[in-house]
Motif scaffolding. Structure first.
Motif, PDB file in Angstrom:
ATOM      1  N   ASN A  82       0.840  -1.195   0.000  1.00 57.75           N
ATOM      2  CA  ASN A  82       0.000   0.000   0.000  1.00 57.75           C
ATOM      3  C   ASN A  82       0.873   1.242   0.000  1.00 57.75           C
ATOM      4  N   GLU A  83       0.833   1.980  -1.099  1.00 60.36           N
ATOM      5  CA  GLU A  83       1.659   3.177  -1.216  1.00 60.36           C
ATOM      6  C   GLU A  83       1.279   4.241  -0.196  1.00 60.36           C
ATOM      7  N   ASP A  84      -0.001   4.279   0.209  1.00 58.63           N
ATOM      8  CA  ASP A  84      -0.398   5.310   1.166  1.00 58.63           C
ATOM      9  C   ASP A  84      -0.062   4.924   2.606  1.00 58.63           C
ATOM     10  N   TRP A  85       0.713   3.839   2.787  1.00 57.32           N
ATOM     11  CA  TRP A  85       1.263   3.524   4.103  1.00 57.32           C
ATOM     12  C   TRP A  85       2.698   4.025   4.238  1.00 57.32           C
ATOM     13  N   THR A 125      -7.856  -0.731   4.093  1.00 55.98           N
ATOM     14  CA  THR A 125      -6.439  -0.366   4.109  1.00 55.98           C
ATOM     15  C   THR A 125      -6.180   1.030   3.559  1.00 55.98           C
ATOM     16  N   THR A 126      -7.117   1.574   2.802  1.00 55.92           N
ATOM     17  CA  THR A 126      -6.917   2.896   2.223  1.00 55.92           C
ATOM     18  C   THR A 126      -6.736   3.946   3.321  1.00 55.92           C
ATOM     19  N   LYS A 127      -5.859   4.905   3.044  1.00 56.15           N
ATOM     20  CA  LYS A 127      -5.588   6.029   3.953  1.00 56.15           C
ATOM     21  C   LYS A 127      -5.084   5.580   5.326  1.00 56.15           C
ATOM     22  N   GLY A 128      -4.628   4.347   5.418  1.00 53.91           N
ATOM     23  CA  GLY A 128      -4.093   3.856   6.672  1.00 53.91           C
ATOM     24  C   GLY A 128      -5.128   3.571   7.733  1.00 53.91           C
ATOM     25  N   ASP A 186     -13.132   3.015   2.212  1.00 50.05           N
ATOM     26  CA  ASP A 186     -12.681   4.248   2.851  1.00 50.05           C
ATOM     27  C   ASP A 186     -13.508   4.482   4.119  1.00 50.05           C
ATOM     28  N   GLY A 203       5.242   6.973   4.825  1.00 51.93           N
ATOM     29  CA  GLY A 203       5.281   8.328   5.368  1.00 51.93           C
ATOM     30  C   GLY A 203       5.641   8.344   6.836  1.00 51.93           C
ATOM     31  N   ALA A 235     -10.620   1.010  -3.065  1.00 52.05           N
ATOM     32  CA  ALA A 235     -10.178   2.021  -2.102  1.00 52.05           C
ATOM     33  C   ALA A 235     -11.339   2.916  -1.678  1.00 52.05           C
ATOM     34  N   LEU A 256       3.695   6.405   9.767  1.00 53.02           N
ATOM     35  CA  LEU A 256       2.945   5.332   9.134  1.00 53.02           C
ATOM     36  C   LEU A 256       3.778   4.058   9.196  1.00 53.02           C
TER      37      LEU A 256
END
Length: 275
Positions: free
Chosen positions: A12-15, A241-244, A209, A17, A205, A20
């Protein structure tokens, strides 16, 4: 009862940061090794799109360091196309052998689409599928409410199949959010409760959400406590899993389970953890 908790997939790329799961600059090839330091289970989604070979599963077992149970999603040819060939069965059954050798093989997951209603034809197909996977743990998720019946669960129990207990948004046509047991292993998938996007969302996603509240996690923990002693293992997978969202919800569920007296193991980071 041993409880395994994880997420649907780990790529998951949005994890990526600060604060995170994956530090900035983490390569995808390092995702699993980091994930396995924090979660003791994962659903492998890649097998739905293409069945990985032996070497791919060998790599997963190695990168996870034998710390994370892996549920393997059946390829779409089994659940969505429903046109599997003998070669598909052979590959699906044989390729995950490295996971078995490493002691981290979880159940297979057959995720059927909403259009898979309870019809005589589909019942025969499911029986044939169960026969081909005999001797292996197979968890079955039905998205259409026509399957949400005691007699269906009794049938799964007779065939040794695992009923997937889903938590869907409160929309018409889907199974109720209850925890049912049909085998020595129970399986819970938490999809989130985004009613507005469940049917209209253009992507998974968007549909997932949603971040659960502590009260909602407490409700599920109470349901888990109710079946404690009926099963040997319980797998809980967060699909939001989206947006953590899942990363925030898992500690909440762990806390709720501990409050119910359910033992939960939280993997300890390795000494060379990047976190």
């Amino acid at each position: 009862m041993k409880v395994y908790i994880g997420t649907g997939g780990y790529t998951n790329e949005d994890w990526i940061g600060e604060d995170l799961l994956y530090p900035p600059g983490t390569k995808q090839t390092d995702f699993l090794s980091i994930y396995a330091q924090h979660f003791d289970a994962v659903e492998l989604n890649s097998s739905f799109y293409g069945i990985p070979g032996l070497k791919a599963f060998e790599g997963m077992a190695k990168r996870s360091a034998g710390r994370t149970r892996m549920a393997v999603k059946l390829n779409k040819v089994f659940t969505h196309d429903q046109t599997p060939q003998d070669s598909d069965f052979d590959r699906m059954l044989q390729s995950p052998e490295p996971l078995r050798e490493a002691g981290i093989m979880g159940p297979y997951l057959a995720q059927f689409p909403y259009r898979f209603h309870r019809t005589p034809q589909n019942r025969k197909y499911l029986q044939a599928l169960a026969e081909r996977f005999a001797g292996h743990e197979l968890a079955v998720e039905f998205r259409h409410q026509s399957w949400d019946k005691p007699e269906v669960r009794e049938g799964l129990r007779e065939f040794g199949l695992i009923w997937v207990s889903p938590d869907y948004p409160p929309v018409a046509g889907v199974p109720e959010p209850s925890l049912h047991v049909t085998a020595d292993v129970a399986y819970l998938r938490l999809h989130g409760r985004n009613s507005g996007n469940w049917w209209s969302g253009e992507s998974a996603a968007e549909r997932h959400d949603y971040r659960y509240t502590q009260a909602e996690m407490d409700e599920w923990a109470a349901k888990v406590a109710f079946v404690d002693g009926e099963v040997d293992e319980l797998y809980v997978f967060f699909e939001n899993t989206t947006k953590g969202h899942a990363l925030k919800n898992i500690p909440m569920l762990r806390q709720a389970l501990i409050a119910q007296g359910i033992a939960v193991t939280e993997p300890k980071p390795l000494q060379d953890s990047l976190l």
